[in-house]
Design an enzyme around this catalytic site. Structure first.
Site, PDB file in Angstrom:
ATOM      1  N   ARG A 235       1.494 -16.804  -8.568  1.00 12.33           N
ATOM      2  CA  ARG A 235       2.389 -15.666  -8.768  1.00 12.33           C
ATOM      3  C   ARG A 235       1.935 -14.782  -9.924  1.00 12.33           C
ATOM      4  NH1 ARG A 235       7.001 -14.797 -11.798  1.00 12.33           N
ATOM      5  NH2 ARG A 235       7.297 -16.974 -12.350  1.00 12.33           N
TER       6      ARG A 235
ATOM      7  N   TYR B 115       2.906  10.314   0.067  1.00 11.89           N
ATOM      8  CA  TYR B 115       3.300   9.417   1.152  1.00 11.89           C
ATOM      9  C   TYR B 115       4.827   9.322   1.170  1.00 11.89           C
ATOM     10  CZ  TYR B 115       4.028   4.909   3.481  1.00 11.89           C
ATOM     11  OH  TYR B 115       4.464   3.901   4.306  1.00 11.89           O
TER      12      TYR B 115
ATOM     13  N   ASP C 137      -2.782   8.044  -6.271  1.00  9.89           N
ATOM     14  CA  ASP C 137      -2.951   7.285  -5.038  1.00  9.89           C
ATOM     15  C   ASP C 137      -4.139   7.903  -4.306  1.00  9.89           C
ATOM     16  OD1 ASP C 137      -2.911   6.316  -2.426  1.00  9.89           O
ATOM     17  OD2 ASP C 137      -0.730   6.269  -2.302  1.00  9.89           O
TER      18      ASP C 137
ATOM     19  N   LYS D 291      -5.243  -0.288   4.055  1.00 12.05           N
ATOM     20  CA  LYS D 291      -6.018   0.692   4.812  1.00 12.05           C
ATOM     21  C   LYS D 291      -7.519   0.445   4.692  1.00 12.05           C
ATOM     22  CE  LYS D 291      -1.801   2.618   4.885  1.00 12.05           C
ATOM     23  NZ  LYS D 291      -0.601   1.987   4.282  1.00 12.05           N
TER      24      LYS D 291
END
Length: 406
Positions: free
Chosen positions: A65, A119, A191, A216
């Site tokens: 984690r 986005y 981004d 992607k």
């Protein structure tokens, strides 16, 4: 090794020979006789405590984690090497990378300046979710350079951009946003999912937090969900702290798959760039196609800027059909080779309608103000044979045009 420590092999902000070499070798452990060339997946959530007898001094507490599983560290090192940054962190999704980056820098009472061309989910995060935490956002038109400075407030902590934009493929000068961030003492976050580090190394242009939806192009095979952020050790340490609290660490097996995908990123992007350019030029002569949107075309309003910033124009293009939404529906319904599906960046060609996917949460008026026509088709150009793709799209465009004429 923690996510904010220097990386092994070529990476961690060190100068590398080329992206192709970095994509394969960065982050890999030194080879030793008898050890595997491809590192295995370490499917352990927990590790023996550094307080155990025989542990090396200074060895960190390992827990998956925390993002310091060997697979998580290895892929992070590779991403840092490709971006030319001191450190990087892989997370469970692109939205996790965006959200953890923003929350690591901004708190109640702080302010963000963001491009209005983002986005769709990022826009919702800024406009609806972060205000619940007392973080305000001012959206600006990135093509208006003075807008960035005009939007500054005393507690501006982040300036956020996206290049190229989704789905309109706008490419604008980074410098005005960087100057605004510098004046405010804020970070500049970008981004750059569509560009990838092959086409744009954003840190070289003053970007502090380089964000990817690794689902992607970095993964490249439509078989994983992941995100990444690259930057200074200090910044990545802060993002990792948020990741530990909110929990979106990447699964070790997904990290392994992501690293495998990145190894072929440069050669894939070369093909994506070439095929998308060729398809964009071909689409300009197809009946029923009112507009072709691709920064590699001289007709694109941002072509000059894109040619200056980018090393390749990318694998994404968009077309706008006569006949609006109904024509777009019929175009998609006729496809047999290309997959009608959300997301992008895979080896297969993926086609989607922004009005039904990435920007479905916006009203028609809001989409129109961003240049998203109901007849827009977004195409993630895959690695198939170019002639086959032309045959496919010629038939789809003819079917849409015939219905419009009728």
């Amino acid at each position: 090794m923690s996510p904010d420590e220097p990386m092994s092999r070529p990476g961690g902000g060190m100068k590398v020979v080329s992206p192709a070499t970095s994509a394969i070798h960065a982050g890999e452990p030194e080879g030793r006789p008898g050890e595997p060339v491809v590192a295995p997946v370490v499917r352990s959530s927990t590790f023996h405590s550094p307080l155990s007898a025989g542990a090396e001094a200074g060895e960190p507490l390992r827990y998956s984690r925390y993002g310091n599983n060997p697979n998580q560290e290895s892929v992070a090192a590779k991403i840092a090497a490709l971006e030319g940054t001191e450190a990087a962190l892989a997370l469970a999704s692109g939205m996790a990378a965006t959200a953890m980056t923003l929350l690591s820098v901004a708190e109640q009472g702080d302010h963000i300046i963001a491009s209005r061309h983002l986005y769709g989910a990022t826009g919702v995060l800024l406009a609806e979710e972060l205000p619940r935490r007392g973080i305000a956002t001012t959206f600006v038109e990135p093509s208006a350079p003075a807008a960035w400075l005009a939007a500054l407030r005393p507690r501006t902590r982040v300036v956020l951009i996206e290049l190229p934009t989704n789905p309109t493929l706008k490419v604008f000068d980074i410098e005005p946003a960087r100057q605004a961030a510098d004046k405010a003492g804020a970070i500049l976050a970008a981004d750059v999912t569509f560009a990838t580090p092959v086409n744009l190394r954003a840190a070289e242009h003053g970007v502090d937090a380089v964000i990817h939806s690794a689902t992607k192009y970095l993964g490249g095979h439509s078989d994983l969900i992941a995100g990444a952020v690259a930057g200074s050790r200090e910044l990545i340490s802060g993002v990792a702290r948020m990741m530990k609290l909110y929990g979106p660490s990447i699964d070790p097996e997904t990290a392994w798959l992501l690293e495998r995908g990145i190894r072929t990123l440069p050669v894939r992007m070369e093909r994506h760039n070439c095929s998308a350019q060729a398809l964009a030029e071909w689409f300009t002569g197809v009946p029923g196609v009112r507009q072709v949107v691709y920064p590699g075309l001289e007709s694109h309003p941002d072509h000059a800027c894109a040619a200056r910033l980018l090393d390749g124009f990318g694998g994404m293009l968009a077309i706008v059909l006569d006949g609006g939404g109904p024509a777009a529906d019929r175009f998609c319904a006729s496809l047999k080779l290309a997959a009608v599906a959300p997301s992008l960046g895979g080896v297969e060609t993926l086609v989607s309608q922004p009005r039904l996917t990435s920007h479905v949460d916006l009203t028609p008026g809001e989409r129109a103000s961003l240049g998203i026509d109901d007849g827009m088709i977004r195409i993630s150009v895959g690695l198939e044979d170019l002639a086959d793709l032309k045959t496919e799209f010629a038939a789809a465009a003819a079917a849409a045009a015939a219905r419009v004429a009728a």
